[in-house]
Design a protein around this motif. Sequence first.
Motif, mmCIF file in Angstrom:
data_model
loop_
_atom_site.group_PDB
_atom_site.id
_atom_site.type_symbol
_atom_site.label_atom_id
_atom_site.label_comp_id
_atom_site.label_asym_id
_atom_site.label_seq_id
_atom_site.Cartn_x
_atom_site.Cartn_y
_atom_site.Cartn_z
ATOM 1 N N ASP A 161 74.137 -17.025 -52.276
ATOM 2 C CA ASP A 161 72.899 -17.289 -51.559
ATOM 3 C C ASP A 161 73.187 -17.669 -50.113
ATOM 4 O OD1 ASP A 161 71.442 -16.847 -53.898
ATOM 5 O OD2 ASP A 161 71.652 -18.932 -54.532
ATOM 6 N N PRO A 162 72.187 -17.523 -49.221
ATOM 7 C CA PRO A 162 72.399 -17.887 -47.812
ATOM 8 C C PRO A 162 72.818 -19.346 -47.646
ATOM 9 C CG PRO A 162 70.349 -16.674 -48.094
ATOM 10 C CD PRO A 162 70.845 -16.964 -49.460
ATOM 11 N N GLU A 276 72.310 -8.182 -48.272
ATOM 12 C CA GLU A 276 70.907 -8.581 -48.345
ATOM 13 C C GLU A 276 70.767 -9.968 -48.970
ATOM 14 O OE1 GLU A 276 66.900 -8.140 -47.599
ATOM 15 O OE2 GLU A 276 68.437 -6.652 -47.108
ATOM 16 N N ARG A 277 71.465 -10.171 -50.051
ATOM 17 C CA ARG A 277 71.371 -11.450 -50.767
ATOM 18 C C ARG A 277 71.877 -12.606 -49.913
ATOM 19 N NH1 ARG A 277 72.117 -12.072 -57.128
ATOM 20 N NH2 ARG A 277 71.385 -14.202 -57.303
ATOM 21 N N GLU A 279 71.855 -12.603 -46.697
ATOM 22 C CA GLU A 279 71.149 -12.534 -45.415
ATOM 23 C C GLU A 279 72.102 -12.229 -44.261
ATOM 24 O OE1 GLU A 279 68.642 -15.948 -44.846
ATOM 25 O OE2 GLU A 279 67.387 -15.476 -46.593
ATOM 26 N N ARG A 280 72.937 -11.205 -44.499
ATOM 27 C CA ARG A 280 73.824 -10.694 -43.450
ATOM 28 C C ARG A 280 73.326 -9.310 -43.044
ATOM 29 N NH1 ARG A 280 78.810 -13.822 -43.683
ATOM 30 N NH2 ARG A 280 78.327 -15.579 -45.055
#
Length: 359
Positions: A161-162, A276-277, A279-280
């Motif tokens: 996760d981010p 995506e997961r 947040e890159r």
Amino acid sequence: MHLNEKRYPRHILLYMVLPLLLFISCQQDSSKTSKIQGVYGSPKPLWDKGLNLNNLGVNAIFVRSHSINHDMIDRAKSEGLKVFAEFATLNGKNYVQKHPEAWAINENGEKVEAATWFMGVCPTEPGFRQYRFNQLRDLLLKYDLDGVWMDYVHWHAQFEDPEPILPETCFCDHCLDQFSKDSGITIPDGTTSGKAQWILSNQDKSWRDWRCKVIYDWSYSMKNIIKSIKPEALLGLYHCPWNDQEFNGARRRILGLDYDMLKKTIDVFSPMVYHERMERSPDWVKENILWFSDRLDIKEDTYPKVWPIVQASDTSHEELETVLEGGLAGKSSGVMMFTASAIANDDKKTEVMKRIFTK
């Protein structure tokens, strides 16, 4: 030339030497590993659409161990595919509820809480270790596998996760006793939380090094089991893709993943570059694999190899193309997608995969 050696005509010598040269050439070629182009998850969604995976350029499937069956393997082999099993190594979900002695303990002396979707386990608890190793033996004896990929190989945490969940663990009696025995460090008497604070304040480096050795020992033990049952099978590792500095060095400091140790036993590293997961940007995948190739000093014709796993679900087909190509950057010799169903459910993604895998 010795006096008792025969003198053969030049053309006879050629016929004698040529087979040897061909043999040596074949031996050299066979040492090279062809590029792996894989999908993660059951291939059934693709097969249900009438697709032959080999025609799509896919030459390997990576499937959860509990989802594998003989029919799947037979069909995969008939299409020329390699079959690798994902093995949920340190996922303690369901196990710790029935075996509380394996529950990881935090620095406050309390049982850790489950992360968003992951429940870790104490990696030193003897009963759990035996349980997992027996599962691995049963898996290898039951199915004709080309390799086993360790998953969830870290101390209790969640990194995908981010905002990762990074607790301090494990301070159970098993771990404290084993740390003291292995390091030769005497831990003062007191409460569990008191012992934990003393270690973190006074023996932090020794503690972090020891935790990495515990994770390495899992890979070492599993490698030995694989080699004793199916020597040609590979040992792979799905792992956190962070570099050495991210989150204050948490990949090694909290997760216990030391690349320099693990490369002694791991045949293939599979960084989980889920852009995506996490947040890159899609371009981050290529940047990461370039860095990772250098970090491990990957060589073309030797192990370990790098076969990243990229995100195909919850992303566009345009981004899929970018991350697939990024996964093949640097010294990567393979790539796989998470998941097969995400490809099967989107014709545009299927087209992207086929174009990249067959070009």
